[in-house]
Design an enzyme around this catalytic site. Structure first.
Site, PDB file in Angstrom:
ATOM      1  N   ASP A 155      12.303  -1.916 -58.554  1.00  0.00           N
ATOM      2  CA  ASP A 155      13.385  -0.982 -58.243  1.00  0.00           C
ATOM      3  C   ASP A 155      13.203   0.283 -59.078  1.00  0.00           C
ATOM      4  O   ASP A 155      13.103   0.216 -60.313  1.00  0.00           O
ATOM      5  CB  ASP A 155      14.727  -1.634 -58.553  1.00  0.00           C
ATOM      6  CG  ASP A 155      15.891  -0.898 -57.908  1.00  0.00           C
ATOM      7  OD1 ASP A 155      15.641  -0.023 -57.071  1.00  0.00           O
ATOM      8  OD2 ASP A 155      17.042  -1.202 -58.244  1.00  0.00           O
ATOM      9  N   HIS A 173      21.821  10.709 -60.199  1.00  0.00           N
ATOM     10  CA  HIS A 173      22.231   9.416 -60.745  1.00  0.00           C
ATOM     11  C   HIS A 173      21.779   9.271 -62.195  1.00  0.00           C
ATOM     12  O   HIS A 173      22.551   8.809 -63.055  1.00  0.00           O
ATOM     13  CB  HIS A 173      21.651   8.285 -59.899  1.00  0.00           C
ATOM     14  CG  HIS A 173      21.882   6.925 -60.480  1.00  0.00           C
ATOM     15  ND1 HIS A 173      23.127   6.368 -60.632  1.00  0.00           N
ATOM     16  CD2 HIS A 173      21.001   6.003 -60.967  1.00  0.00           C
ATOM     17  CE1 HIS A 173      23.026   5.163 -61.173  1.00  0.00           C
ATOM     18  NE2 HIS A 173      21.735   4.925 -61.381  1.00  0.00           N
ATOM     19  N   GLU A 207      24.871  -0.776 -55.744  1.00  0.00           N
ATOM     20  CA  GLU A 207      24.018   0.409 -55.791  1.00  0.00           C
ATOM     21  C   GLU A 207      23.445   0.629 -54.396  1.00  0.00           C
ATOM     22  O   GLU A 207      22.755  -0.239 -53.859  1.00  0.00           O
ATOM     23  CB  GLU A 207      22.889   0.257 -56.814  1.00  0.00           C
ATOM     24  CG  GLU A 207      23.383   0.301 -58.248  1.00  0.00           C
ATOM     25  CD  GLU A 207      22.264   0.376 -59.271  1.00  0.00           C
ATOM     26  OE1 GLU A 207      22.551   0.636 -60.445  1.00  0.00           O
ATOM     27  OE2 GLU A 207      21.091   0.173 -58.877  1.00  0.00           O
ATOM     28  N   GLU A 216      20.904   1.930 -51.937  1.00  0.00           N
ATOM     29  CA  GLU A 216      19.500   2.272 -52.064  1.00  0.00           C
ATOM     30  C   GLU A 216      18.775   2.125 -50.726  1.00  0.00           C
ATOM     31  O   GLU A 216      19.294   1.531 -49.783  1.00  0.00           O
ATOM     32  CB  GLU A 216      18.817   1.379 -53.111  1.00  0.00           C
ATOM     33  CG  GLU A 216      19.524   1.379 -54.471  1.00  0.00           C
ATOM     34  CD  GLU A 216      18.719   0.708 -55.558  1.00  0.00           C
ATOM     35  OE1 GLU A 216      17.502   0.488 -55.356  1.00  0.00           O
ATOM     36  OE2 GLU A 216      19.304   0.403 -56.612  1.00  0.00           O
ATOM     37  N   ASP A 243      21.452  -3.069 -54.593  1.00  0.00           N
ATOM     38  CA  ASP A 243      21.016  -3.645 -55.868  1.00  0.00           C
ATOM     39  C   ASP A 243      22.265  -3.939 -56.703  1.00  0.00           C
ATOM     40  O   ASP A 243      22.664  -3.149 -57.553  1.00  0.00           O
ATOM     41  CB  ASP A 243      20.084  -2.668 -56.587  1.00  0.00           C
ATOM     42  CG  ASP A 243      19.573  -3.208 -57.908  1.00  0.00           C
ATOM     43  OD1 ASP A 243      19.366  -4.426 -57.994  1.00  0.00           O
ATOM     44  OD2 ASP A 243      19.383  -2.416 -58.848  1.00  0.00           O
ATOM     45  N   ARG A 297      27.384  -4.311 -64.834  1.00  0.00           N
ATOM     46  CA  ARG A 297      27.169  -3.248 -65.806  1.00  0.00           C
ATOM     47  C   ARG A 297      27.402  -3.701 -67.246  1.00  0.00           C
ATOM     48  O   ARG A 297      26.712  -3.237 -68.168  1.00  0.00           O
ATOM     49  CB  ARG A 297      28.092  -2.058 -65.492  1.00  0.00           C
ATOM     50  CG  ARG A 297      27.871  -1.433 -64.133  1.00  0.00           C
ATOM     51  CD  ARG A 297      26.471  -0.870 -63.982  1.00  0.00           C
ATOM     52  NE  ARG A 297      26.328  -0.141 -62.720  1.00  0.00           N
ATOM     53  CZ  ARG A 297      25.186   0.354 -62.285  1.00  0.00           C
ATOM     54  NH1 ARG A 297      24.073   0.182 -62.987  1.00  0.00           N
ATOM     55  NH2 ARG A 297      25.125   0.993 -61.122  1.00  0.00           N
ATOM     56  N   GLN A 340      24.421  -5.717 -68.227  1.00  0.00           N
ATOM     57  CA  GLN A 340      23.275  -4.816 -68.292  1.00  0.00           C
ATOM     58  C   GLN A 340      23.271  -3.997 -69.582  1.00  0.00           C
ATOM     59  O   GLN A 340      22.233  -3.849 -70.234  1.00  0.00           O
ATOM     60  CB  GLN A 340      23.297  -3.884 -67.078  1.00  0.00           C
ATOM     61  CG  GLN A 340      22.164  -2.871 -67.033  1.00  0.00           C
ATOM     62  CD  GLN A 340      22.318  -1.888 -65.874  1.00  0.00           C
ATOM     63  OE1 GLN A 340      23.191  -2.024 -65.019  1.00  0.00           O
ATOM     64  NE2 GLN A 340      21.464  -0.877 -65.851  1.00  0.00           N
ATOM     65  N   LYS A 372      20.915  -7.616 -63.353  1.00  0.00           N
ATOM     66  CA  LYS A 372      20.418  -7.204 -62.037  1.00  0.00           C
ATOM     67  C   LYS A 372      19.861  -8.371 -61.214  1.00  0.00           C
ATOM     68  O   LYS A 372      19.859  -8.310 -59.982  1.00  0.00           O
ATOM     69  CB  LYS A 372      19.288  -6.178 -62.211  1.00  0.00           C
ATOM     70  CG  LYS A 372      19.701  -4.867 -62.865  1.00  0.00           C
ATOM     71  CD  LYS A 372      20.290  -3.923 -61.846  1.00  0.00           C
ATOM     72  CE  LYS A 372      20.404  -2.512 -62.391  1.00  0.00           C
ATOM     73  NZ  LYS A 372      20.874  -1.561 -61.378  1.00  0.00           N
ATOM     74  N   THR A 395      20.189  -9.243 -54.873  1.00  0.00           N
ATOM     75  CA  THR A 395      19.856  -7.986 -54.213  1.00  0.00           C
ATOM     76  C   THR A 395      19.935  -8.248 -52.724  1.00  0.00           C
ATOM     77  O   THR A 395      19.352  -9.223 -52.239  1.00  0.00           O
ATOM     78  CB  THR A 395      18.438  -7.506 -54.581  1.00  0.00           C
ATOM     79  OG1 THR A 395      18.344  -7.342 -56.003  1.00  0.00           O
ATOM     80  CG2 THR A 395      18.112  -6.192 -53.894  1.00  0.00           C
ATOM     81  N   GLU A 410      29.316   5.591 -61.204  1.00  0.00           N
ATOM     82  CA  GLU A 410      29.489   7.034 -61.069  1.00  0.00           C
ATOM     83  C   GLU A 410      30.811   7.395 -60.399  1.00  0.00           C
ATOM     84  O   GLU A 410      31.484   8.345 -60.810  1.00  0.00           O
ATOM     85  CB  GLU A 410      28.332   7.621 -60.270  1.00  0.00           C
ATOM     86  CG  GLU A 410      26.978   7.528 -60.941  1.00  0.00           C
ATOM     87  CD  GLU A 410      25.891   8.029 -60.025  1.00  0.00           C
ATOM     88  OE1 GLU A 410      25.653   9.252 -59.999  1.00  0.00           O
ATOM     89  OE2 GLU A 410      25.286   7.205 -59.312  1.00  0.00           O
TER      90      GLU A 410
END
Length: 404
Positions: free
Chosen positions: A119, A126, A192, A194, A226, A230, A233, A246, A250, A351
Site C-alpha cells: 500500500d 493526505h 481509507e 483507495e 484500507d 488509528r 497504528q 492495518k 482490506t 482527515e
C-alpha cells in the site's frame, strides 16, 4: 461514436462495452466461475467458452482470475475484442443471450487470489494533512517523499471481497496523556478510500519493471478500502510502520476494470518537483481522472479526486520492483488514501474529522469522529470512457461489527 451494445440498458450505469470488467461469480449451489459485467447482467464466460464463442484455454471455468491474468496482454486484448464483437453485433445475439445472468441472481466473490499486497502513500494532500494532524515536527513531507513512492507491505491473507463484515480489531493503544498502554477494541476505526492495481504477468527476479512496461504486466484496477485502526497504528508505528493497525482487513471491489478501459481517463499528473530519478520517469501521462465517492450509511461523506495523486501507478510499480523483487500473478498494489485540497475531498475519517477534533456531520444530522459499530462504508468511482461515455469501477462496501 460510442460503441453500442444490443444488451438493453447496458449504456446506463457505467457497465457498457467500453468497460467490460472481469469478476468471479457463483449461482446458489454452483461452482464459481469468471464473468464480465454488462449493464445489470453478468456474461458467463465459462459457458461462453464451452459453447465455442470465445477461446477456451481453461481460463474461465475457475474461481479465480489468476489463470487468465497470467496469460498476458495479447490474450487480454484478444478476449476484449471478441467480447466487444459478440456484444455489439446483433448476429451473435441469439447465441450469446442465453449466457447472460442478472447480477441480482448471483454472488460476487473475491476476483483473484492475492499473492502479495503493498500500500502506497501517494497523495500529497493526505500526507501533509496526516503530518499536521499528528503534529509531527519539521516539514510535513519528509525529504524522501517527493523522490520516491513511499509504501508499506500489508497482509495478503486479510484482503477480503466487498461485503465481508469488518470486525472491529483489538490491540494495544495509548491515549494522549496516558503513561502506559491499554488493551481493547480500537476506539479510532477508520476507512481509507483507495484505488489499486493487480499484476497479471510475473517479472524476473533481479530485474525491475520499467514504467513503460506497465501495460505488459498489469491486468487491471480495483477499488480498495484500507481499513485502519488509528489508535493501534499510532502506538505501534514507533519507529517502524503500520502492522496490526492495518493488517486486520482490506476490502476490494468485485470487478477488475481492465487497463484498456481506463485509457480515456489518463490525464497529466501533478507536476513533480524535483524531477524523479530516471527509473521513475514516464514517457506518457499516467494520472487517472477517477472520481471517487465515499458514503457512510448511504450518505455522501467525501468525493476524493484521484487525478490529484502525486505518484502514478507505473511509477509505483517501477519503484516496487527496482530492487529486483519479482512480480507474481495476483500482486496487489494500492494507491494510499486519495485526498484533495478541499475538506469534502478528504479520503478518510482521520482527515475528515481532523483527528477527531472537528466531527463530520452527515446529511441526516448524525456526527462522526471515527467509525461506529453498525456503520456501513461504501466507496465507488467513475471515470470518463470513450467518446464521452462514463464507466464505473463499481463499489466496495463493508459494515463494521463489534469486536469479538
Amino acid at each position: 461514436m460510442t460503441t453500442v451494445s444490443w444488451v438493453e440498458g447496458s449504456q446506463d450505469g457505467g457497465f457498457g462495452v467500453e468497460n467490460l470488467p472481469y469478476g468471479i461469480f457463483a449461482r446458489p449451489g454452483e461452482l464459481p466461475r469468471v464473468g464480465v459485467a454488462i449493464g445489470d447482467l453478468v456474461l458467463d464466460l465459462a459457458e461462453l467458452s464451452a459453447a465455442g464463442l470465445v477461446e477456451d484455454r481453461r481460463y474461465f471455468a475457475s474461481g479465480s482470475l489468476n489463470a487468465f491474468m497470467v496469460a498476458g496482454r495479447p490474450a487480454w486484448q484478444a478476449n476484449r475484442e471478441r467480447l466487444t464483437e459478440l456484444l455489439t453485433d446483433e448476429s451473435h445475439r441469439a447465441r450469446v443471450e442465453p449466457h447472460l445472468i442478472p447480477v441480482a441472481e448471483v454472488g460476487l466473490l473475491r476476483p483473484f487470489e492475492v499473492a502479495d499486497y503493498a500500500d502506497f502513500f501517494s497523495s500529497e494532500y493526505h500526507a501533509v494533512n496526516a503530518a499536521r494532524i499528528f503534529k509531527l515536527r519539521g516539514e510535513p513531507l519528509k525529504p524522501n517523499w517527493k523522490r520516491m513512492p513511499v509504501a508499506y507491505h500489508g497482509r495478503s491473507g486479510t484482503v477480503y471481497p466487498s461485503g465481508t463484515p469488518i470486525i472491529r480489531p483489538s490491540g494495544q493503544r495509548r491515549a494522549a496523556g496516558e503513561a502506559e498502554p491499554s488493551y481493547g477494541p480500537s476506539l479510532r476505526l477508520d476507512f481509507e478510500a483507495e484505488v489499486g492495481f493487480v499484476a497479471g504477468v510475473p517479472s524476473k527476479a533481479g530485474r525491475g519493471v520499467p514504467t513503460g512496461a506497465f501495460r505488459d504486466h498489469v491486468f487491471g484496477f480495483v477499488l480498495v478500502n484500507d481499513w485502519s485502526a488509528r489508535d493501534l497504528q499510532m502506538w505501534e508505528s514507533q519507529p517502524l510502520g503500520p502492522f496490526l493497525g492495518k493488517s486486520f482487513a482490506t476490502s476490494i471491489s468485485p470487478w477488475v476494470v481492465p487497463v484498456a478501459a481506463l485509457e480515456p481517463a489518463r490525464v497529466a499528473p501533478p507536476v513533480q518537483d524535483p524531477a524523479p530519478l530516471p527509473y521513475l520517469r514516464c514517457d506518457e501521462p499516467w494520472g487517472l481522472d477517477l472520481h471517487l465517492e465515499v458514503l457512510i450509511n448511504g450518505q455522501v461523506a467525501a468525493r476524493p479526486p484521484f487525478a490529484s495523486m502525486y505518484w502514478t501507478p507505473p511509477q509505483q510499480l517501477a519503484h516496487a520492483t527496482v530492487n529486483g523483487a519479482p512480480l507474481r500473478t495476483g500482486d496487489l498494489f494500492a494507491s494510499g488514501t486519495v485526498s484533495g485540497p478541499e475538506r469534502d475531498q478528504r479520503g478518510c475519517m482521520l482527515e475528515l474529522s481532523w483527528g477527531g477534533e472537528e466531527p463530520l456531520e452527515l446529511d441526516d444530522g448524525t456526527k462522526r469522529t471515527y467509525l461506529e459499530d453498525g456503520d456501513t462504508v461504501t466507496i465507488r468511482a467513475q471515470a470518463p470512457g470513450a467518446s464521452g461515455s462514463r464507466i464505473t469501477m463499481g463499489e466496495v462496501t463493508g459494515t463494521v461489527h463489534p469486536a469479538l
